[in-house]
Motif scaffolding. Structure first.
Motif: not given
Length: 102
Positions: A5-9, A19-20, A46-50, A61-65
């Motif tokens: 799970d990410l915190i998007i900048d 966001y997963t 940029a994003a930070y791992v939560h 569906r359509n998982l991003k990496y």
């Protein structure tokens, strides 16, 4: 593969949620700064791992990496729980709380 799970900048009230994404990169911990494709335009953000949720009940569906890790710009792991507390206490966006530590 792991889920993260990410915190998007992105400073918008509409994107103030987790966001997963999928990842196969080793060494990610809460507070790690990463680069990801975000939105339909595939803009790099940029994003930070939560956190690291378990596998979902139904596959995405359509998982991003997660694309890359920016180790020098990462936060200490204990910054994420404090940012969560700040969000609840002061009613701010997740990214605004995280930026206090960046």
């Amino acid at each position: 593969m792991e889920y993260v799970d990410l915190i998007i900048d992105n400073s918008s009230d509409q994107t103030d949620r987790l966001y997963t994404y999928g990842t196969e990169l080793p060494g990610l911990v809460p507070g790690s700064r990463v680069a990801v494709s975000f939105s339909t335009g595939e803009r790099k953000k940029a994003a930070y791992v939560h956190s690291f949720p378990g596998p979902p009940e139904q596959p995405f569906r359509n998982l991003k990496y997660v694309e890359t890790v920016d180790v020098p710009a990462s936060l200490p792991p204990d910054a994420i729980p404090v940012a969560d507390w700040m969000r609840e206490r002061y009613f701010c966006r997740r990214i605004d709380a995280v930026k206090c530590f960046a």
